[in-house]
Design a protein around this motif. Structure first.
Motif, PDB file in Angstrom:
ATOM      1  N   ASP A  17       1.486  -1.178   0.326  1.00 41.16           N
ATOM      2  CA  ASP A  17      -0.051   0.247   0.002  1.00 41.16           C
ATOM      3  C   ASP A  17       0.540   1.389   0.054  1.00 41.16           C
ATOM      4  N   ARG A  19       3.962   1.491  -1.028  1.00 38.65           N
ATOM      5  CA  ARG A  19       4.324   1.446  -2.300  1.00 38.65           C
ATOM      6  C   ARG A  19       3.511   1.782  -3.073  1.00 38.65           C
ATOM      7  N   ASN A  20       2.226   1.472  -3.659  1.00 39.40           N
ATOM      8  CA  ASN A  20       1.520   2.183  -3.916  1.00 39.40           C
ATOM      9  C   ASN A  20       0.888   3.456  -3.789  1.00 39.40           C
ATOM     10  N   ALA A  21       1.150   3.891  -2.487  1.00 42.65           N
ATOM     11  CA  ALA A  21       0.918   5.324  -2.406  1.00 42.65           C
ATOM     12  C   ALA A  21       2.321   6.181  -3.220  1.00 42.65           C
ATOM     13  N   CYS A  22       2.751   5.576  -3.136  1.00 44.36           N
ATOM     14  CA  CYS A  22       4.394   6.824  -3.397  1.00 44.36           C
ATOM     15  C   CYS A  22       4.690   6.592  -4.640  1.00 44.36           C
ATOM     16  N   VAL A  23       3.963   4.995  -5.608  1.00 45.44           N
ATOM     17  CA  VAL A  23       3.586   6.312  -6.442  1.00 45.44           C
ATOM     18  C   VAL A  23       2.771   6.606  -7.277  1.00 45.44           C
ATOM     19  N   ASP A  24       1.567   6.590  -6.701  1.00 43.97           N
ATOM     20  CA  ASP A  24       0.543   8.134  -6.943  1.00 43.97           C
ATOM     21  C   ASP A  24       1.108   9.106  -6.805  1.00 43.97           C
ATOM     22  N   ALA A  25       1.903   9.493  -5.738  1.00 49.17           N
ATOM     23  CA  ALA A  25       1.745  10.900  -5.340  1.00 49.17           C
ATOM     24  C   ALA A  25       3.565  11.153  -6.100  1.00 49.17           C
ATOM     25  N   ALA A  27       3.736  10.084  -9.852  1.00 49.49           N
ATOM     26  CA  ALA A  27       2.643  10.421 -10.833  1.00 49.49           C
ATOM     27  C   ALA A  27       1.941  11.496 -10.655  1.00 49.49           C
ATOM     28  N   HIS A  28       1.491  12.057  -9.843  1.00 46.45           N
ATOM     29  CA  HIS A  28       0.487  13.304  -9.314  1.00 46.45           C
ATOM     30  C   HIS A  28       1.594  14.251  -9.456  1.00 46.45           C
ATOM     31  N   GLU A  30       4.101  15.000 -11.122  1.00 44.45           N
ATOM     32  CA  GLU A  30       4.580  14.928 -12.016  1.00 44.45           C
ATOM     33  C   GLU A  30       3.856  15.513 -13.312  1.00 44.45           C
TER      34      GLU A  30
END
Length: 107
Positions: A17, A19-25, A27-28, A30
């Motif tokens: 969870d 890791r997914n939140a970090c990837v989402d953050a 992407a946001h 960027e």
């Protein structure tokens, strides 16, 4: 033990969870940077809004959503915000003594 395996599984789930939140953050962030870098010049936004407003006033109701979007873009444009702050500071400096005198008279 069963309890240790359950705790380990819960930690693994939490890690996924996170890791997914970090990837989402990332992407946001960027996307926000790309949007800022692609922002149209203030003059272009103003000209486009004037043109769309003229079409709206001429009876083209289909352009109303475009006018709304352009108005929002204009109001949030960083250069427009800077321009307003500069104008407000100039007005405050120019009118400070008159405002102080008016306040003194009303008291």
């Amino acid at each position: 033990s069963k309890q240790s395996l359950g705790a380990y599984a819960a930690l693994e789930d939490a890690l996924v969870d996170l890791r997914n939140a970090c990837v989402d953050a990332a992407a946001h962030a960027e996307a926000a940077t790309a949007t800022f870098n692609q922002q149209r010049p203030l003059g272009e936004v103003e000209a486009t809004l004037r043109s769309a407003s003229a079409r709206l006033l001429a009876g083209d109701a289909a352009v109303s959503e475009e006018v709304e979007a352009l108005d929002a873009e204009l109001e949030s444009h960083p250069h427009r915000v800077e321009r307003r702050a500069e104008r407000a500071a100039l007005w405050d400096a120019r009118e400070a003594s008159a405002c102080a005198a008016a306040l003194a008279r009303t008291r």
